[in-house]
Design a protein around this motif. Structure first.
Motif, PDB file in Angstrom:
ATOM      1  N   UNK A 161      -4.804   6.963  -0.643  1.00  0.00           N
ATOM      2  CA  UNK A 161      -3.980   6.766  -1.842  1.00  0.00           C
ATOM      3  C   UNK A 161      -2.974   7.891  -2.045  1.00  0.00           C
ATOM      4  N   UNK A 162      -2.897   8.819  -1.100  1.00  0.00           N
ATOM      5  CA  UNK A 162      -1.995   9.953  -1.260  1.00  0.00           C
ATOM      6  C   UNK A 162      -0.539   9.539  -1.352  1.00  0.00           C
ATOM      7  N   UNK A 163      -0.201   8.417  -0.743  1.00  0.00           N
ATOM      8  CA  UNK A 163       1.200   8.003  -0.742  1.00  0.00           C
ATOM      9  C   UNK A 163       1.711   7.737  -2.149  1.00  0.00           C
ATOM     10  N   UNK A 164       0.822   7.407  -3.090  1.00  0.00           N
ATOM     11  CA  UNK A 164       1.261   7.143  -4.447  1.00  0.00           C
ATOM     12  C   UNK A 164       1.854   8.385  -5.102  1.00  0.00           C
ATOM     13  N   UNK A 165       1.454   9.557  -4.649  1.00  0.00           N
ATOM     14  CA  UNK A 165       1.941  10.785  -5.269  1.00  0.00           C
ATOM     15  C   UNK A 165       3.311  11.188  -4.748  1.00  0.00           C
ATOM     16  N   UNK A 166       3.758  10.550  -3.690  1.00  0.00           N
ATOM     17  CA  UNK A 166       5.000  10.992  -3.058  1.00  0.00           C
ATOM     18  C   UNK A 166       6.231  10.614  -3.864  1.00  0.00           C
ATOM     19  N   UNK A 167       6.149   9.486  -4.548  1.00  0.00           N
ATOM     20  CA  UNK A 167       7.343   8.998  -5.217  1.00  0.00           C
ATOM     21  C   UNK A 167       8.420   8.711  -4.194  1.00  0.00           C
ATOM     22  N   UNK A 168       8.096   7.851  -3.221  1.00  0.00           N
ATOM     23  CA  UNK A 168       9.037   7.606  -2.119  1.00  0.00           C
ATOM     24  C   UNK A 168      10.363   7.011  -2.597  1.00  0.00           C
ATOM     25  N   UNK A 180       4.519  21.400   0.659  1.00  0.00           N
ATOM     26  CA  UNK A 180       5.292  20.766  -0.414  1.00  0.00           C
ATOM     27  C   UNK A 180       6.218  19.690   0.143  1.00  0.00           C
ATOM     28  N   UNK A 181       6.226  18.543  -0.548  1.00  0.00           N
ATOM     29  CA  UNK A 181       7.120  17.470  -0.117  1.00  0.00           C
ATOM     30  C   UNK A 181       8.580  17.797  -0.420  1.00  0.00           C
ATOM     31  N   UNK A 182       8.819  18.891  -1.158  1.00  0.00           N
ATOM     32  CA  UNK A 182      10.193  19.306  -1.433  1.00  0.00           C
ATOM     33  C   UNK A 182      10.915  19.746  -0.163  1.00  0.00           C
ATOM     34  N   UNK A 183      10.137  20.044   0.904  1.00  0.00           N
ATOM     35  CA  UNK A 183      10.771  20.356   2.185  1.00  0.00           C
ATOM     36  C   UNK A 183      11.587  19.175   2.684  1.00  0.00           C
ATOM     37  N   UNK A 190      12.008   8.383  -4.785  1.00  0.00           N
ATOM     38  CA  UNK A 190      12.825   9.576  -5.005  1.00  0.00           C
ATOM     39  C   UNK A 190      13.016  10.369  -3.718  1.00  0.00           C
ATOM     40  N   UNK A 191      11.929  10.502  -2.925  1.00  0.00           N
ATOM     41  CA  UNK A 191      11.983  11.273  -1.675  1.00  0.00           C
ATOM     42  C   UNK A 191      11.888  10.303  -0.510  1.00  0.00           C
ATOM     43  N   UNK A 192      12.985   9.735  -0.144  1.00  0.00           N
ATOM     44  CA  UNK A 192      12.987   8.695   0.883  1.00  0.00           C
ATOM     45  C   UNK A 192      13.232   9.301   2.260  1.00  0.00           C
ATOM     46  N   UNK A 193      12.208   9.393   3.111  1.00  0.00           N
ATOM     47  CA  UNK A 193      12.443   9.873   4.478  1.00  0.00           C
ATOM     48  C   UNK A 193      13.173   8.808   5.286  1.00  0.00           C
ATOM     49  N   UNK A 233       0.827  -1.205   0.000  1.00  0.00           N
ATOM     50  CA  UNK A 233       0.000   0.000   0.000  1.00  0.00           C
ATOM     51  C   UNK A 233       0.861   1.254   0.000  1.00  0.00           C
ATOM     52  N   UNK A 234       1.925   1.247   0.803  1.00  0.00           N
ATOM     53  CA  UNK A 234       2.775   2.422   0.940  1.00  0.00           C
ATOM     54  C   UNK A 234       3.812   2.535  -0.168  1.00  0.00           C
ATOM     55  N   UNK A 235       3.828   1.541  -1.051  1.00  0.00           N
ATOM     56  CA  UNK A 235       4.776   1.550  -2.163  1.00  0.00           C
ATOM     57  C   UNK A 235       6.224   1.595  -1.658  1.00  0.00           C
ATOM     58  N   UNK A 236       6.499   0.786  -0.638  1.00  0.00           N
ATOM     59  CA  UNK A 236       7.826   0.713  -0.041  1.00  0.00           C
ATOM     60  C   UNK A 236       8.415  -0.667  -0.238  1.00  0.00           C
ATOM     61  N   UNK A 237       9.725  -0.723  -0.404  1.00  0.00           N
ATOM     62  CA  UNK A 237      10.423  -1.990  -0.610  1.00  0.00           C
ATOM     63  C   UNK A 237      11.055  -2.467   0.690  1.00  0.00           C
ATOM     64  N   UNK A 238      10.985  -3.774   0.924  1.00  0.00           N
ATOM     65  CA  UNK A 238      11.630  -4.349   2.109  1.00  0.00           C
ATOM     66  C   UNK A 238      13.143  -4.249   2.022  1.00  0.00           C
ATOM     67  N   UNK A 239      13.661  -3.997   0.822  1.00  0.00           N
ATOM     68  CA  UNK A 239      15.103  -3.796   0.680  1.00  0.00           C
ATOM     69  C   UNK A 239      15.526  -2.451   1.243  1.00  0.00           C
TER      70      UNK A 239
END
Length: 639
Positions: free
Chosen positions: A309-316, A285-288, A318-321, A179-185
């Motif tokens: 579904x907002x997490x899909x727009x983050x492009x995690x 802005x997620x650019x912060x 690219x922007x990995x917290x 759901x969060x579009x995150x990889x276990x790696x």
């Protein structure tokens, strides 16, 4: 009784309020973002005419007429009717209970139909389709799919060594990571009891002794952030907060930028950032995140207030917290309990230090009422047998004052394989023995309940959000929240010399790029604010659930300084009233009522909220309600 003239005048007023130019038709189901922005700006521009006002709650148009005009204004709203179908089939209790929920934050895991029809085996589905839902609304006790139990492990050891997971936990983790579009790696996921526990875990493990700054971006008081601030201060951290400019409550970007670009770049600290205020609906802005990371900060992204579904727009990718926190509840409108997930980026985990505390939880299968009865019966038998054994042992030990006391040794493996804890169970301390028995029972339930061939966890609540998609959910929420905001602002007290509005909105008003949440207050005809607690209680008694909040970190420009004394409230850190001689730290801000919309919210829900708030146009509404509930022997409302 209203005269025909009054009725016609109110209808004409409402047509001016909501009968708008139609959106351009599109061959696709939903227009692009740029097209949608233009459409909304044109439509909403027609909604804010100064004569679009209502001064009497009885003059409001009917639900049917309001919806008809709403769909004329936004014809593409009908293209989101798949959400209505899902609500009708899977969440029919919302209609049967006649209750409107504006107080749910997070992601719903399961559907009500799934809970009722599948009972004990609901989470693991052997077939892809469910049986038709029963239409009988019942309050009978059903298993809530899982319970949580606290785990004796700190965040550092959990990340470094991991731990054995049940199939339930493994499947839940896999579904949420997808759901969060995150990889276990890239990330390790940890279950916590709630957002507060997740923030405390990070605060207790983060090296504030060396990275001495904590910078937060919140326009409202958040209990989890308060706990993090307290923990960081105990480690010598310097705490900073973003500020928000009155009256728009826009983020003061210039000041925040200066704080992000502080000296000693290699030891900045922790930047805690929500992409959206879950109270005002303001978006940032997620650019912060990128800017903070480029300037040496570790970033914690608070995603608890985001839509499904907002997490899909983050492009995690690219922007990995460095840390990500997200909340989940069981069933919308039925069971708000659940858990929170803390994601830790593996490349950042080395900074974590050992800490104390038990904020990490494990998911265990929930027990049916019949199981509980069986366990109680078995415990009675086991207790009787144990008593007989103890009597026999005591008889054998009679006459030997220096003889050994009978003990049973049990070992429990913690999340760190290098550590084992021995629990010494003395038969003279039954409460300890019962704890061990409970642990063994939970372990056997996991093996028996989820090791018998089931292999697929069905989270139908998450599946429904996936099936609707980001564009549909966002468009639907955009129409509803902007209509609601404008509708609330259209309410004005009658015979008011200064044209006092009934409602004041805090933060973004009618705006394309805003979240589906609104913070507001209700004022009487004299311009005095009605206590948000009163509004919340009266709403609840009208089957509408609202939340309360406290807006703060508000910066007043010079031209608004005179408003500060009238608007700002001062209270203690615990939320109480300020007493003479108090030594507690004081907080200044604005207490507000808040409403949050989800993808299951429909037009009738927001209409009912509008109609409820309009009743405060009656100057005696609060007093009438107080005496009405007193007469019915209900709890009185203090005013």
């Amino acid at each position: 009784m209203r005269s025909p003239c009054t009725r016609e005048a109110s209808q004409a007023c409402f047509h001016n309020f909501c009968h708008l130019p139609s959106e351009p038709q599109s061959p696709t189901s939903i227009t692009t973002v740029s097209e949608s922005r233009h459409v909304l700006e044109v439509a909403m521009g027609s909604l804010i005419y100064p004569n679009s006002q209502f001064t009497n709650h009885e003059s409001l148009p009917s639900l049917q007429e309001s919806f008809s005009n709403f769909t004329k204004a936004f014809p593409q709203y009908s293209q989101t009717d798949q959400a209505d179908k899902i609500r009708e089939q899977e969440y029919y209790h919302l209609s049967l209970s006649n209750h409107v929920c504006f107080d749910y934050i997070g992601h719903g895991l399961f559907s009500y139909s799934q809970q009722r029809s599948h009972s004990w085996e609901a989470p693991f589905a052997s077939t892809s389709s469910a049986s038709p839902p029963s239409r009988q609304y019942s309050s009978g006790l059903e298993p809530p799919f899982f319970d949580i139990s606290y785990k004796a492990a700190n965040l550092h050891s959990q990340i470094q060594y991991g731990g054995q997971m049940s199939e339930l936990e493994y499947e839940m983790q896999k579904r949420i990571m997808a759901l969060m579009n995150l990889s276990e790696d890239d990330y390790t996921m940890v279950f916590t009891a709630n957002q507060l526990s997740a923030f405390k875990l990070v605060a207790d493990s983060y090296p504030f002794q060396s990275n001495q700054n904590l910078l937060t971006v919140y326009d409202y008081e958040n209990e989890a952030v308060k706990v993090m601030i307290e923990s960081s201060k105990n480690k010598g951290a310097r705490v900073m907060s973003a500020e928000f400019s009155w009256p728009s409550l826009r983020l003061k970007s210039g000041k925040l930028l200066k704080k992000v670009r502080r000296k000693r770049k290699n030891k900045r600290g922790l930047f805690v950032f929500p992409l959206q205020s879950r109270m005002t609906g303001a978006r940032y802005s997620y650019l912060w995140m990128t800017m903070a990371q480029e300037n040496g900060w570790h970033v914690l992204l608070d995603a608890c207030g985001l839509g499904p579904k907002d997490m899909e727009t983050l492009g995690l990718s690219l922007f990995k917290p460095d840390f990500l926190v997200c909340s989940f509840f069981k069933v919308f409108g039925e069971n708000p309990s659940g858990f929170c997930c803390l994601f830790v980026k593996k490349s950042s985990s080395s900074i974590l230090k050992d800490s104390t505390g038990t904020c990490i939880v494990r998911l265990v299968p929930a027990r049916r009422p019949s199981q509980i009865s069986e366990e109680l019966a078995n415990e009675d038998v086991e207790t009787e047998e144990r008593t007989k054994q103890e009597i026999h042992v005591d008889d054998n030990l009679q006459g030997s004052s220096s003889g050994p006391i009978f003990r049973q040794q049990t070992s429990e493996v913690t999340s760190d394989p290098q550590e084992t804890k021995e629990i010494s169970v003395n038969h003279e301390a039954p409460e300890i023995e019962e704890s061990v028995a409970s642990f063994e029972s939970s372990k056997s339930q996991i093996i028996a309940g989820y090791g018998s061939g089931h292999s697929h966890l069905e989270c139908r609540g998450l599946d429904h959000a996936d099936s609707l998609g980001l564009i549909l959910i966002s468009a639907r929420a955009r129409y509803l929240i902007n209509w609601l905001v404008n509708a609330l602002m259209s309410l004005q007290h009658p015979h008011s010399e200064n044209g006092n509005p009934l409602v004041r909105i805090y933060g973004p008003k009618v705006k394309f790029d805003r979240g589906p949440a609104v913070a507001f207050n209700v004022f009487d005809w004299k311009g005095e604010k009605i206590d948000p607690s009163i509004v919340q209680k009266l709403a609840d008694r009208n089957n509408i659930s609202l939340s309360k909040g406290f807006l703060f970190h508000i910066w007043f420009p010079d031209e608004y300084e005179h408003e500060r004394e009238q608007i700002i409230e001062t209270r203690t850190s615990k939320g109480g009233k300020v007493l003479n001689g108090t030594r507690e730290k004081l907080h200044s801000g604005i207490s507000v009522v808040t409403a949050s919309l989800g993808f299951l919210t429909n037009f009738e829900d927001i209409y009912r909220l509008w109609a409820f708030v309009s009743r405060f146009l009656d100057a005696d509404f609060v007093e009438k309600e107080r005496w009405r509930y007193t007469a019915l022997n209900q709890m009185t409302i203090e005013v």
